[in-house]
Design an enzyme around this catalytic site. Sequence first.
Site, mmCIF file in Angstrom:
data_model
loop_
_atom_site.group_PDB
_atom_site.id
_atom_site.type_symbol
_atom_site.label_atom_id
_atom_site.label_comp_id
_atom_site.label_asym_id
_atom_site.label_seq_id
_atom_site.Cartn_x
_atom_site.Cartn_y
_atom_site.Cartn_z
ATOM 1 N N HIS A 374 0.797 -1.232 0.000
ATOM 2 C CA HIS A 374 0.000 0.000 0.000
ATOM 3 C C HIS A 374 0.825 1.275 0.000
ATOM 4 O O HIS A 374 0.259 2.369 0.140
ATOM 5 C CB HIS A 374 -0.918 0.050 1.217
ATOM 6 C CG HIS A 374 -1.993 -0.974 1.205
ATOM 7 N ND1 HIS A 374 -3.235 -0.753 0.659
ATOM 8 C CD2 HIS A 374 -2.007 -2.246 1.659
ATOM 9 C CE1 HIS A 374 -3.971 -1.837 0.794
ATOM 10 N NE2 HIS A 374 -3.246 -2.764 1.396
ATOM 11 N N LYS A 567 -8.290 13.982 5.061
ATOM 12 C CA LYS A 567 -7.489 12.752 5.018
ATOM 13 C C LYS A 567 -6.453 12.877 6.126
ATOM 14 O O LYS A 567 -6.344 13.942 6.746
ATOM 15 C CB LYS A 567 -6.819 12.579 3.656
ATOM 16 C CG LYS A 567 -6.076 13.822 3.127
ATOM 17 C CD LYS A 567 -5.527 13.585 1.726
ATOM 18 C CE LYS A 567 -6.487 13.886 0.594
ATOM 19 N NZ LYS A 567 -6.720 12.777 -0.293
ATOM 20 N N ARG A 568 -5.679 11.822 6.390
ATOM 21 C CA ARG A 568 -4.619 11.954 7.384
ATOM 22 C C ARG A 568 -3.706 13.121 7.012
ATOM 23 O O ARG A 568 -3.484 13.408 5.832
ATOM 24 C CB ARG A 568 -3.826 10.641 7.471
ATOM 25 C CG ARG A 568 -4.575 9.519 8.132
ATOM 26 C CD ARG A 568 -4.935 9.861 9.569
ATOM 27 N NE ARG A 568 -3.758 9.854 10.414
ATOM 28 C CZ ARG A 568 -3.478 8.922 11.315
ATOM 29 N NH1 ARG A 568 -4.318 7.924 11.525
ATOM 30 N NH2 ARG A 568 -2.381 8.979 12.030
ATOM 31 N N LYS A 573 0.973 14.325 1.539
ATOM 32 C CA LYS A 573 -0.372 14.645 1.055
ATOM 33 C C LYS A 573 -0.558 16.151 0.847
ATOM 34 O O LYS A 573 -1.535 16.597 0.274
ATOM 35 C CB LYS A 573 -1.427 14.119 2.036
ATOM 36 C CG LYS A 573 -1.464 12.587 2.139
ATOM 37 C CD LYS A 573 -2.489 12.121 3.159
ATOM 38 C CE LYS A 573 -2.460 10.633 3.457
ATOM 39 N NZ LYS A 573 -3.112 9.798 2.432
ATOM 40 N N THR A 678 -8.489 6.761 -1.897
ATOM 41 C CA THR A 678 -9.821 6.217 -2.150
ATOM 42 C C THR A 678 -10.873 7.302 -1.913
ATOM 43 O O THR A 678 -11.972 7.218 -2.451
ATOM 44 C CB THR A 678 -10.112 5.002 -1.251
ATOM 45 O OG1 THR A 678 -9.659 5.284 0.074
ATOM 46 C CG2 THR A 678 -9.414 3.768 -1.758
ATOM 47 N N LYS A 682 -14.669 8.601 -3.594
ATOM 48 C CA LYS A 682 -15.881 8.928 -2.840
ATOM 49 C C LYS A 682 -16.420 10.305 -3.224
ATOM 50 O O LYS A 682 -17.623 10.498 -3.387
ATOM 51 C CB LYS A 682 -15.598 8.897 -1.326
ATOM 52 C CG LYS A 682 -15.293 7.492 -0.822
ATOM 53 C CD LYS A 682 -14.642 7.466 0.559
ATOM 54 C CE LYS A 682 -13.967 6.108 0.767
ATOM 55 N NZ LYS A 682 -13.045 6.068 1.906
HETATM 56 C C1 8GP Z 1 -2.736 3.733 2.017
HETATM 57 C C2 8GP Z 1 -2.252 4.613 0.890
HETATM 58 O O1 8GP Z 1 -1.532 5.710 1.404
HETATM 59 C C3 8GP Z 1 -3.444 5.104 0.073
HETATM 60 O O2 8GP Z 1 -2.992 5.802 -1.043
HETATM 61 C C4 8GP Z 1 -4.269 3.910 -0.366
HETATM 62 O O3 8GP Z 1 -5.436 4.356 -1.001
HETATM 63 C C5 8GP Z 1 -4.656 3.073 0.829
HETATM 64 O O4 8GP Z 1 -3.496 2.649 1.517
HETATM 65 C C6 8GP Z 1 -5.428 1.824 0.451
HETATM 66 O O5 8GP Z 1 -4.724 1.084 -0.485
HETATM 67 N N1 8GP Z 1 -1.580 3.211 2.687
HETATM 68 C C7 8GP Z 1 -1.509 3.110 3.985
HETATM 69 O O6 8GP Z 1 -2.410 3.468 4.731
HETATM 70 C C8 8GP Z 1 -0.278 2.510 4.459
HETATM 71 O O7 8GP Z 1 0.565 2.157 3.674
HETATM 72 N N2 8GP Z 1 -0.119 2.398 5.747
HETATM 73 C C9 8GP Z 1 1.121 1.956 6.239
HETATM 74 C C10 8GP Z 1 1.167 1.216 7.412
HETATM 75 C C11 8GP Z 1 1.516 0.619 6.047
#
Ligand code: 8GP
Length: 833
Positions: A374, A567-568, A573, A678, A682
């Site tokens: 991810h 978002k976070r 970002k 994602t 939305k």
């Molecule tokens: C997130 C990505 O940042 C986001 O772009 C993506 O849409 C989402 O995963 C679902 O695929 N990644 C994480 O939250 C992530 O990598 N968290 C880290 C602890 C591994």
Amino acid sequence: VEASIPEPQRAAWSRNQIQSFTDKDGFEKEVVRHVETTLARSMFNCDESAAYSATSLAFRDRLIKDWNKTQQRQTYRDTKRVYYLSLEFLMGRALDNAMLNVGLKDAAKGGLADLGFRIEDIIGQEHDAALGNGGLGRLAACFLDSLASLNYPAWGYGLRYRYGIFKQEIIDGYQVEVPDYWLDFNPWEFPRHDVTVDIQFFGHVSKTTKDDGKTAAIWEGGEIVQAVAYDVPIPGYDTPTTNNLRLWSSKASGGEFDFQKFNNGDYESSVAEQQRAETISAVLYPNDNLERGKELRLKQQYFWVAASLYDIVRRFKKSKRGWNEFADQVAIQLNDTHPTLAIVELQRILLDIEGLEWDVAWDIVTKTFGYTNHTVLPEALEKWPVGLVQYLLPRHLQIIYDINLYFLQTVEKAFPKDRDMLTRVSIIEESQPKMVRMAHLAIVGSHKVNGVAELHSDLIKTTIFKDFVEVYGPDKFTNVTNGITPRRWLHQANPRLSELIASKCGGNGFLKDLTQLNRLEAHAKDAAFRREWAEIKYANKVRLAKHIKNVTGVTVNPAALFDVQVKRIHEYKRQQLNIFGVIHRYLTLKGMSVEERKKQLPRVSVFGGKAAPGYWMAKQIIHLINAVGSVINKDEEIGDLLKVIFLEDYNVSKAEMICPASDLSEHISTAGTEASGTSNMKFVLNGGLIIGTCDGANIEITREIGESNIFLFGNLAEDVEDLRHAHNYGSHSIDSDLEKVFGTIESGTFGTPHDFSAMIAAVRHHGDYYLVSDDFHSYMETHRLVDESYRNQDEWVSKCITSVARMGFFSSDRCINEYADGIWNVEPLVVQE
Ligand code: 8GP
């Protein structure tokens, strides 16, 4: 020992079961029954909280029946099952979802009204289940919804944290974290005190010789912690399939406490042991895209993975099949590297407990697992010190070393004399201290590795996992672009829009086949339809405006353009780019004559999101946003022309209110850093447009909806490296408009300049890693285009409608079908009612 009940008897029982309610009157009776008996209250003092509890219990009863039948069906048919292992499930609220999926929301609405309640108020009583950080956890929740809705035999496995992601409060403009204790009353979980697994930690490994003369490893000693299962029903939409999410809770294995110690007068230490065991599942680590390498986190991972595998293997063994059929019956998906120890644990079970040969076992293991990556951010890639793994899981470390040995032998054969290649791909990093690279272990132990959007899947093949593409060939690596569930993110979050869409798409079929949205396209030019569409957007904005007034005291004009970034909070970002842009807009407005100002388009900039508690820079960004808001929002010269709002404690249920109310949302990460995103999906699905970079799923969204329906800006991923190099080794001149913004901050307009100096220095003096200055000009230009475009409301609304019509691809149903076909090789279980 299971009692064996004759089949006719069982059938008779199930025929005689109390029938679930099917209408308003039946629902009311159930609510009254639960208030008066389960909750032991009288209807005369039934408040909203009690009404929520009773409504949930009524729906829960319904779900239990479907859930039991689903489990029976899946056991009876005994087809291949999918197990989704995720350390995070960001579920949000369950009641509204259950009502809609079961199809009885209207009955509940009427029934609650008869009892004197508004359904929205009752839904609003529920505490979010917030067992996740952000995108990764919410994706897991969308996947569960799709798996059930598509009738896949699937289980989710996770941890039952007593504290989910912290609650965010904003005090004097700063983030303050408050613990989120969410389990006060949770009708959606079922403790299974009979489903427990003993999990071992520490200890040592010895060798023994078996009857056949072979040696086997025995892992002994150490401590045992008990895992207790808590089950959460996951209802599919418009189907009786109700799957299971199993969350593990930790407990001392010796029962309540150690009576020996108690009797010896050592009461405190016996309680302390209990508490230590319970700590394992106590709290979710609040980091998003960052790994901290804490011992307790590794304990959490093994605890959860070992309990889940025990459960999976136990279920498989009931079928009495041979091990050679394991991978035909079981697919396990690793949601990021957090569950990677499952690979080692399965190998250990097959080798040490079931007595299989290494190669036979390893073949089963690799056929069973798939791994989803991810992120490409280096700080998020998990590594654990070898010493820590050795201490906590001595047998597992041996197995990891053996996996690595055999793997490196094959690499060496293919790339003789390439020492560097061996060093690069090794599961063990030869650093000080030595580290276990979890992503490498996950790749070696899986048959497929996927990224979450096309660009991301290409990037992992050319950057972090490049060497593995050479070792395994490209076919092991694949892409599954993320998706979202239209049930929650359209039907539930935006009921009026969903209804309007249904009226043009021939009913609710689009909720199960999102490509049917394309039937809307013909209506984009229909003026009456556009009016209805715009009216719904406006109503959603009015609702958000009320919420903003309630929680911040600031009045915003619902006719203004709502520009949202939720978002976070993370430098990649680039909320800092957004707030610098807001300041620039403010300066521009301040520099205008009163007449000129009158011609400007009013805007509301909405921010929301949590910063990891230890991420200082992210917290500074929150502070700056709030500081800017408190100056601009009071500036009477500016009035409605610009408002800046930071909404505290952004979570799933707030997202359900915010997404439908946005005109424009910001997805502006430095190109190549956001794996997918994602929320971009939305927002578009709810009839908003995007301003964004060519990053993550923005690229595929653009391809689907058309370039004229999205506001793209900024440098491309392929240029990022050169730009960074130039910043560090060439000259780095800062955009002049951005310099003005910095000057304003430094003049003290938004409070003590020192508070923000690090943020400015990151751009000016520390290489501007996230390319804020490089993209600033194009970002501001693109915002000007947005303003222009928004003035022509007819055209704007047609863009929105056209975009929604073309969003069919981004359903998590499509995504789950791709995993099922390409990675898991599982089929849906057709339900014959
Ligand atoms: C997130 C990505 O940042 C986001 O772009 C993506 O849409 C989402 O995963 C679902 O695929 N990644 C994480 O939250 C992530 O990598 N968290 C880290 C602890 C591994």
